[in-house]
Design a protein around this motif. Sequence first.
Motif, PDB file in Angstrom:
ATOM      1  N   GLN A  96      54.989  45.274  21.152  1.00  0.00           N
ATOM      2  CA  GLN A  96      56.367  45.636  21.478  1.00  0.00           C
ATOM      3  C   GLN A  96      57.401  44.946  20.578  1.00  0.00           C
ATOM      4  OE1 GLN A  96      56.208  47.863  23.795  1.00  0.00           O
ATOM      5  NE2 GLN A  96      58.392  48.278  24.070  1.00  0.00           N
ATOM      6  N   HIS A  97      56.957  44.068  19.698  1.00  0.00           N
ATOM      7  CA  HIS A  97      57.940  43.317  18.895  1.00  0.00           C
ATOM      8  C   HIS A  97      57.295  42.852  17.592  1.00  0.00           C
ATOM      9  CE1 HIS A  97      61.610  40.445  19.090  1.00  0.00           C
ATOM     10  NE2 HIS A  97      61.131  40.401  17.852  1.00  0.00           N
ATOM     11  N   VAL A  98      57.564  43.604  16.525  1.00  0.00           N
ATOM     12  CA  VAL A  98      56.980  43.290  15.213  1.00  0.00           C
ATOM     13  C   VAL A  98      58.081  43.361  14.154  1.00  0.00           C
ATOM     14  CG1 VAL A  98      55.334  44.072  13.451  1.00  0.00           C
ATOM     15  CG2 VAL A  98      54.732  44.261  15.861  1.00  0.00           C
ATOM     16  N   HIS A  99      57.996  42.492  13.168  1.00  0.00           N
ATOM     17  CA  HIS A  99      58.822  42.626  11.958  1.00  0.00           C
ATOM     18  C   HIS A  99      57.837  42.948  10.841  1.00  0.00           C
ATOM     19  CE1 HIS A  99      62.293  40.669  13.997  1.00  0.00           C
ATOM     20  NE2 HIS A  99      61.319  40.073  14.649  1.00  0.00           N
ATOM     21  N   MET A 100      57.608  44.259  10.605  1.00  0.00           N
ATOM     22  CA  MET A 100      56.467  44.642   9.765  1.00  0.00           C
ATOM     23  C   MET A 100      56.582  44.153   8.331  1.00  0.00           C
ATOM     24  SD  MET A 100      53.529  45.705   9.301  1.00  0.00           S
ATOM     25  CE  MET A 100      52.728  46.712  10.543  1.00  0.00           C
ATOM     26  N   GLU A 134      64.242  40.486  25.017  1.00  0.00           N
ATOM     27  CA  GLU A 134      63.181  40.018  24.137  1.00  0.00           C
ATOM     28  C   GLU A 134      63.051  38.503  24.258  1.00  0.00           C
ATOM     29  OE1 GLU A 134      61.299  42.182  22.268  1.00  0.00           O
ATOM     30  OE2 GLU A 134      62.446  43.774  23.253  1.00  0.00           O
ATOM     31  N   HIS A 135      61.837  38.035  24.415  1.00  0.00           N
ATOM     32  CA  HIS A 135      61.462  36.611  24.454  1.00  0.00           C
ATOM     33  C   HIS A 135      61.579  35.990  25.845  1.00  0.00           C
ATOM     34  CE1 HIS A 135      61.417  37.253  20.209  1.00  0.00           C
ATOM     35  NE2 HIS A 135      62.736  37.286  20.098  1.00  0.00           N
ATOM     36  N   ALA A 136      62.822  35.841  26.354  1.00  0.00           N
ATOM     37  CA  ALA A 136      63.010  35.267  27.695  1.00  0.00           C
ATOM     38  C   ALA A 136      62.146  34.024  27.894  1.00  0.00           C
ATOM     39  CB  ALA A 136      62.721  36.315  28.773  1.00  0.00           C
ATOM     40  N   SER A 147      53.969  40.351  19.746  1.00  0.00           N
ATOM     41  CA  SER A 147      53.638  39.170  18.944  1.00  0.00           C
ATOM     42  C   SER A 147      54.852  38.549  18.283  1.00  0.00           C
ATOM     43  CB  SER A 147      52.652  39.560  17.852  1.00  0.00           C
ATOM     44  OG  SER A 147      53.257  40.526  16.993  1.00  0.00           O
ATOM     45  N   ASP A 148      55.902  39.367  18.021  1.00  0.00           N
ATOM     46  CA  ASP A 148      56.990  38.932  17.147  1.00  0.00           C
ATOM     47  C   ASP A 148      56.435  38.555  15.771  1.00  0.00           C
ATOM     48  OD1 ASP A 148      59.575  38.476  16.349  1.00  0.00           O
ATOM     49  OD2 ASP A 148      59.864  36.649  17.511  1.00  0.00           O
ATOM     50  N   ALA A 149      55.343  39.222  15.359  1.00  0.00           N
ATOM     51  CA  ALA A 149      54.784  38.935  14.028  1.00  0.00           C
ATOM     52  C   ALA A 149      55.914  39.049  13.000  1.00  0.00           C
ATOM     53  CB  ALA A 149      53.685  39.947  13.694  1.00  0.00           C
ATOM     54  N   LEU A 209      68.542  49.560  19.739  1.00  0.00           N
ATOM     55  CA  LEU A 209      69.496  48.657  19.084  1.00  0.00           C
ATOM     56  C   LEU A 209      69.030  47.243  19.398  1.00  0.00           C
ATOM     57  CD1 LEU A 209      72.237  47.797  17.803  1.00  0.00           C
ATOM     58  CD2 LEU A 209      73.208  47.946  20.115  1.00  0.00           C
ATOM     59  N   LYS A 210      68.847  46.421  18.369  1.00  0.00           N
ATOM     60  CA  LYS A 210      68.394  45.039  18.581  1.00  0.00           C
ATOM     61  C   LYS A 210      69.570  44.096  18.333  1.00  0.00           C
ATOM     62  CE  LYS A 210      65.531  41.298  18.351  1.00  0.00           C
ATOM     63  NZ  LYS A 210      64.723  40.892  17.203  1.00  0.00           N
ATOM     64  N   LEU A 211      69.838  43.251  19.325  1.00  0.00           N
ATOM     65  CA  LEU A 211      70.898  42.247  19.178  1.00  0.00           C
ATOM     66  C   LEU A 211      70.298  40.871  19.414  1.00  0.00           C
ATOM     67  CD1 LEU A 211      73.742  43.960  21.263  1.00  0.00           C
ATOM     68  CD2 LEU A 211      73.462  43.968  18.766  1.00  0.00           C
TER      69      LEU A 211
HETATM   70 ZN   LIG Z   1      61.662  39.093  16.463  1.00  0.00          ZN
END
Ligand SMILES: [Zn+2]
Length: 445
Positions: free
Chosen positions: A68-72, A351-353, A413-415, A271-273
């Motif tokens: 659900q959370h990647v920076h490819m 995200e994260h929390a 993962s927030d990879a 939208l990501k903030l």
């Molecule tokens: Zn991230």
Amino acid sequence: MTDLLLRQAKLVPLGAPRDVRAPKADEPQDILIRDGQIAQVGQSLEPTPESFIVDAEGRWAMPGLWDQHVHMTRWSLSLNRLDTSGVSSPQDTLDLVQAAIARGEANTPTGFLTGWGHRSAQWERQPNVAELDAVTGSVPVVLISGDGHHGWLNTAALQRLGIPLRDGIIEEDEWFDVYALLDGLPGATTEAEAGVQLAVDVARRAGVVGIVDLEFSGSWEQWPLRFAAGCGPLRVRTGVYAGRFPEILATGRRAGDVIPGSDGWATQGPLKLISDGSLNTRTAWCCSPYAGAEHLAYPLGRPNFSKEQMLDLVAQAHQAGLHTALHAIGDAAVAAALDVFATTGATGSIEHAQLLQLADLPRWAKLPVTASVQPAHLLDDRSVTEQCWPDRTDRTFMVRGLLDQGIKVALGSDAPVAALDPWLAMSSAVHRGEPGAPPGIQSKP
Ligand SMILES: [Zn+2]
């Protein structure tokens, strides 16, 4: 089209109402897949002459996984970067950089040596530019922190990127702008794209069929090109940050609409903030000060947006039919994010929390807001959590507590912050440790 008949697979049960296909979860079944869809599940299914048969020999079968959370782009770049995750001081890092330059690792398409992974929150002192210059000379060097929230650059890199010279690191908003400068370097695209197919292959082998790509650059522009070049297959939801949000609004695309040119594989994401900072950089916005925060400019961390800015952006996204993914790590940031969702009626995710006020959980459960968490962070951040938040470790990295409240949880993962590895994420969520390792920080309730 050829059928695929999967013999003798055990189905992972996925909640009661959907179990109609799995009479007994532990009894192996045959699965017939036709035109890319599951057509039949049962005992001893008959193959057709064209059926391609695979015997699963009792292995588990489950739907494909999503991260659900990647920076490819960052993740694929990190696969080929100097790994600084093991260093424990500025001097350690300098030794590593010096050795890498001696080995010729700065001979990259951009001419930059880039490192990734150091976590300086626990270092006895903060690093400075002069000491890096002393071991690098004219080779431009960029050392990105493991949480992605600051960079330690030498003078050669600052000059090449046109950034004002300084003595120390670059963090938060000023640092996020540097990613775009790095992407704009001649050779940067070659360097990044070379790693993407490799990263996609690794993810697919781990069972990942889709990602939410929250890359800082325009992933809705990158993926159609990647697919055209033969990359994939992988489903992608492409996110957008505030800076380029007007471009997405202008397209009129709503959440889930197909990205043109992607053949249906990429769809419009949120939208990501980034509403606050991070634990490691001690910029995550908290209700009470970090331990040992006397020397920090912001002992509570701080928000990156005013409440008015947040409300305005999230309301715009909601009116345009888009979800919002609100990065909030500290408990004050999570509370503010919940306020924004409640006021605007918007849908999306926090995200994260990583740190929560328990009193916020019941009101969260009433909102259409997913907890998008990255459990592997609790492994990397175990000691820094105990150092920076010793009085509140019971409210950190909660997963079970969220589920028990009826809050929808999605894992990621927030990879490259953690490896794009869904099994590590699941193991961390369930055992609060690496597979086989003793449990880590326990959260209540
Ligand atoms: Zn991230």
